[in-house]
Design a protein around this motif. Structure first.
Motif, PDB file in Angstrom:
ATOM      1  N   HIS A 123     -74.830   4.835   8.300  1.00 36.90           N
ATOM      2  CA  HIS A 123     -75.683   3.602   8.165  1.00 36.90           C
ATOM      3  C   HIS A 123     -75.607   2.908   9.856  1.00 36.90           C
ATOM      4  O   HIS A 123     -74.771   3.236  10.573  1.00 36.90           O
ATOM      5  N   GLY A 124     -76.542   2.227  10.007  1.00 35.21           N
ATOM      6  CA  GLY A 124     -76.713   1.533  11.433  1.00 35.21           C
ATOM      7  C   GLY A 124     -76.772  -0.076  10.974  1.00 35.21           C
ATOM      8  O   GLY A 124     -77.539  -0.422   9.985  1.00 35.21           O
ATOM      9  N   LEU A 125     -75.858  -0.866  11.739  1.00 36.83           N
ATOM     10  CA  LEU A 125     -75.853  -2.052  11.583  1.00 36.83           C
ATOM     11  C   LEU A 125     -76.418  -2.743  12.880  1.00 36.83           C
ATOM     12  O   LEU A 125     -75.577  -2.657  14.020  1.00 36.83           O
ATOM     13  N   THR A 126     -77.522  -3.637  13.024  1.00 38.56           N
ATOM     14  CA  THR A 126     -78.081  -3.807  14.128  1.00 38.56           C
ATOM     15  C   THR A 126     -77.442  -5.198  14.622  1.00 38.56           C
ATOM     16  O   THR A 126     -76.743  -5.755  13.695  1.00 38.56           O
ATOM     17  N   PRO A 127     -77.623  -5.468  15.854  1.00 43.63           N
ATOM     18  CA  PRO A 127     -76.998  -6.736  16.336  1.00 43.63           C
ATOM     19  C   PRO A 127     -77.547  -8.036  15.672  1.00 43.63           C
ATOM     20  O   PRO A 127     -76.646  -9.159  15.658  1.00 43.63           O
ATOM     21  N   ASP A 128     -78.706  -8.172  15.016  1.00 42.01           N
ATOM     22  CA  ASP A 128     -78.981  -9.291  14.369  1.00 42.01           C
ATOM     23  C   ASP A 128     -78.798  -8.998  12.746  1.00 42.01           C
ATOM     24  O   ASP A 128     -79.382  -9.875  11.910  1.00 42.01           O
TER      25      ASP A 128
ATOM     26  N   ILE B  83     -75.988  15.082  17.099  1.00 43.05           N
ATOM     27  CA  ILE B  83     -77.455  14.630  16.719  1.00 43.05           C
ATOM     28  C   ILE B  83     -77.951  13.858  17.871  1.00 43.05           C
ATOM     29  O   ILE B  83     -77.446  13.093  18.524  1.00 43.05           O
ATOM     30  N   THR B  84     -79.443  14.235  18.125  1.00 40.69           N
ATOM     31  CA  THR B  84     -80.047  13.529  19.169  1.00 40.69           C
ATOM     32  C   THR B  84     -81.418  13.267  18.880  1.00 40.69           C
ATOM     33  O   THR B  84     -82.000  13.953  17.908  1.00 40.69           O
ATOM     34  N   GLY B  85     -82.013  12.228  19.453  1.00 39.08           N
ATOM     35  CA  GLY B  85     -83.411  12.179  19.105  1.00 39.08           C
ATOM     36  C   GLY B  85     -84.035  10.890  19.790  1.00 39.08           C
ATOM     37  O   GLY B  85     -83.445  10.369  20.848  1.00 39.08           O
ATOM     38  N   PRO B  86     -84.865  10.333  19.432  1.00 36.70           N
ATOM     39  CA  PRO B  86     -85.828   9.111  19.992  1.00 36.70           C
ATOM     40  C   PRO B  86     -84.907   7.787  19.875  1.00 36.70           C
ATOM     41  O   PRO B  86     -85.525   6.932  19.119  1.00 36.70           O
ATOM     42  N   TRP B  87     -83.818   7.651  20.587  1.00 31.54           N
ATOM     43  CA  TRP B  87     -83.220   6.513  20.390  1.00 31.54           C
ATOM     44  C   TRP B  87     -83.937   5.198  20.730  1.00 31.54           C
ATOM     45  O   TRP B  87     -84.744   5.263  21.721  1.00 31.54           O
ATOM     46  N   GLN B  88     -83.629   3.968  20.197  1.00 36.69           N
ATOM     47  CA  GLN B  88     -84.388   2.669  20.728  1.00 36.69           C
ATOM     48  C   GLN B  88     -83.333   1.630  20.849  1.00 36.69           C
ATOM     49  O   GLN B  88     -82.227   1.560  20.069  1.00 36.69           O
ATOM     50  N   GLU B  89     -83.501   1.015  21.913  1.00 32.85           N
ATOM     51  CA  GLU B  89     -82.729  -0.229  21.892  1.00 32.85           C
ATOM     52  C   GLU B  89     -82.641  -1.105  20.920  1.00 32.85           C
ATOM     53  O   GLU B  89     -83.798  -1.608  20.127  1.00 32.85           O
ATOM     54  N   GLY B  90     -81.645  -1.878  20.321  1.00 28.76           N
ATOM     55  CA  GLY B  90     -81.612  -2.743  19.343  1.00 28.76           C
ATOM     56  C   GLY B  90     -81.120  -2.125  18.068  1.00 28.76           C
ATOM     57  O   GLY B  90     -81.093  -2.746  17.130  1.00 28.76           O
ATOM     58  N   LEU B  91     -81.261  -0.831  18.104  1.00 24.11           N
ATOM     59  CA  LEU B  91     -80.593  -0.141  16.827  1.00 24.11           C
ATOM     60  C   LEU B  91     -79.353   0.383  17.036  1.00 24.11           C
ATOM     61  O   LEU B  91     -78.332  -0.251  17.287  1.00 24.11           O
ATOM     62  N   ILE B  92     -79.205   1.678  16.828  1.00 22.90           N
ATOM     63  CA  ILE B  92     -77.783   2.451  17.203  1.00 22.90           C
ATOM     64  C   ILE B  92     -78.360   3.669  18.138  1.00 22.90           C
ATOM     65  O   ILE B  92     -79.684   3.876  18.388  1.00 22.90           O
TER      66      ILE B  92
END
Length: 465
Positions: free
Chosen positions: A398-403, A456-465
């Motif tokens: 799971h990912g837990l975002t900063p907000d 694992i790799t891929g199109p990472w995005q800021e603000g997620l994980i």
């Protein structure tokens, strides 16, 4: 006696620890996570990277994982593969961390949560107790080639090596989750224990561990250990239920754990029981009570493995339950209580060293996506990666975002029919050992059973994980 007034490491030492973290390429900014302290968070599902779909492993062609669109992975270092000396790689892949980087080659140290008294593996130099089969393997993984270039046994003769943590001076702390004293002979066991167990061991980035038990860090059911770089203190979780402690080890010489130090257990003022009755965002003032005899965790007369925990409670410390993952940043120390909370489905806490406060970051509710959080790691993009170990049929990362947004990032889809000698549905096996490469491009993680590591790799995005 409170830890609050104890002397702090000299500024020069603090600077060294920060420098060591950065020099190793292992430091990740935690600034976005400060938003987690500042607001009360309810369980809130967000899209994250999108829906999951089965994806074939680039190495074996098997659909071991489900991932969002655009993400790919490579499996490596399966249980049973030969290590450098020909020894078969143990299974039960658990905690793991990146301890060094050299160009495109990263060095990982990985725990194996073995509990059988079938003998140590690897070179005798790294054996602690010759009857015991737990320990660590060290892997040099080439990011450019997507493969392991070298793997060896780096610690063995230990028991139930569960989690641990990376140090700022580029080593791995491997934690035993098994408490017993020398001389014990379990029922139907082929051998007796020659050494006391329930300790933390340090494993270097290169070569092998000297297999020295760090007794001042306590004899208890250790789970994770994470170093707070500005102070050099080590925070430790205890995987015990129905009552567990959260600990702080203050070394005599920051950066040299073998020199010993003092162990403390957290006390939240006015809250002796932190297992239920809290609300997300609530902040509690914290003190630290001393553990007078940290290496007295096993009581043969009472057949108790909670000697350290009981010392803390007697001194006024607070109760958690089943504490597992732990990751320290400069601003805060995050840790999970896998079955804590009003619904007994999981809590994520943060301890704030500067203000000496504890806050509840997240608590699982009946409608939460995440139940039973376990290992955690910090993402370079601002969130937390949380491994799941639950009774559910399929386990997820799971990912837990900063907000405060929660989303599923990866699912365990491992179902094998004789491949490499493994047969069965392993999708219910826990995730463990999540950690990022220093450049943030690759997320490493383990499928506990049958024992598989993945990158694992891929199109990472800021603000997620």
């Amino acid at each position: 006696m409170s830890r609050n007034n104890a002397s702090r490491p000299a500024p020069s030492r603090r600077a060294f620890l920060r420098g060591a973290l950065a020099a190793g390429g292992l430091g990740l900014s935690a600034a976005p996570l400060t938003r987690l302290f500042a607001r009360s968070m309810a369980s809130r599902v967000v899209p994250g990277y999108g829906p999951l779909r089965p994806v074939a492993d680039e190495v074996t062609g098997l659909e071991l994982l489900s991932l969002p669109e655009g993400f790919r992975y490579r499996s490596f270092s399966w249980a049973g593969e030969a290590l450098a000396d020909g020894t078969p790689c143990p299974g039960r892949h658990d905690g793991m961390g990146v301890v060094a980087v050299e160009g495109e080659v990263v060095t990982l140290v990985r725990n194996h949560e073995q509990t059988a008294l079938t003998g140590a593996f690897g070179h005798a130099e790294c054996h602690y107790d010759p009857a015991c089969s737990g320990g660590t393997t060290t892997l040099r993984y080439d990011l450019a080639k997507g493969e392991v270039v070298e793997a060896w046994a780096s610690l063995s003769g230990t028991m139930q090596n569960c989690a641990g943590g990376v140090t700022p001076w580029n080593s791995w702390l491997s934690c035993e989750e098994f408490v017993v004293n020398a001389g014990a002979l379990p029922d139907s066991a082929p051998a007796r224990f020659e050494r006391d167990h329930g300790f933390v061991f340090e494993v270097p980035a290169s070569g092998r561990s000297k297999a020295v038990a760090l007794r001042d860090m306590g004899q208890f059911r250790h789970e994770a250990a994470s170093v707070h770089a500005p102070s050099g203190d080590v925070y430790l979780t205890e995987d015990l239920e129905p009552s567990a402690g959260f600990y702080r080890f203050v070394p005599r010489e920051p950066g040299r754990l073998q020199a010993g130090g003092a162990l403390y257990m957290l006390r939240a003022r006015g809250h002796r029981d932190l297992r239920t009755g809290l609300r997300p965002g609530q902040r509690l003032a914290v003190e630290w009570v001393p553990i007078e005899h940290p290496d007295r965790g096993f009581d043969a007369q009472r057949k108790s493995i909670s000697g350290v925990h009981d010392q803390g409670l007697a001194a006024g410390a607070s109760r958690f339950t089943r504490l597992e993952g732990c990751i320290a940043t400069d601003q805060g120390v995050y840790f999970t209580a896998t079955n804590g909370g009003d619904e007994a489905a999981g809590q994520v806490f943060c301890y704030h060293p500067e203000s000496q406060e504890l806050s509840l970051v997240f608590e699982s509710s009946p409608d939460s996506m995440l139940h039973y959080p376990d290992n955690v790691c910090l993402s370079p993009r601002g969130g937390l990666v949380i491994c799941q170990d639950s009774p559910e049929r399929v386990q997820h990362l799971h990912g837990l975002t900063p907000d405060g947004g929660l989303f599923r990032f990866a699912g365990n889809q491992a179902r094998l029919d004789g491949f490499r000698g493994f047969t069965g549905d392993f999708s219910g096996a826990e995730w463990a050992g999540a950690c990022f490469s220093p450049d943030g491009r690759w997320l490493f993680a383990n499928l506990y059973a049958p024992g598989i590591s993945v990158a694992i790799t891929g199109p990472w995005q800021e603000g997620l994980i």
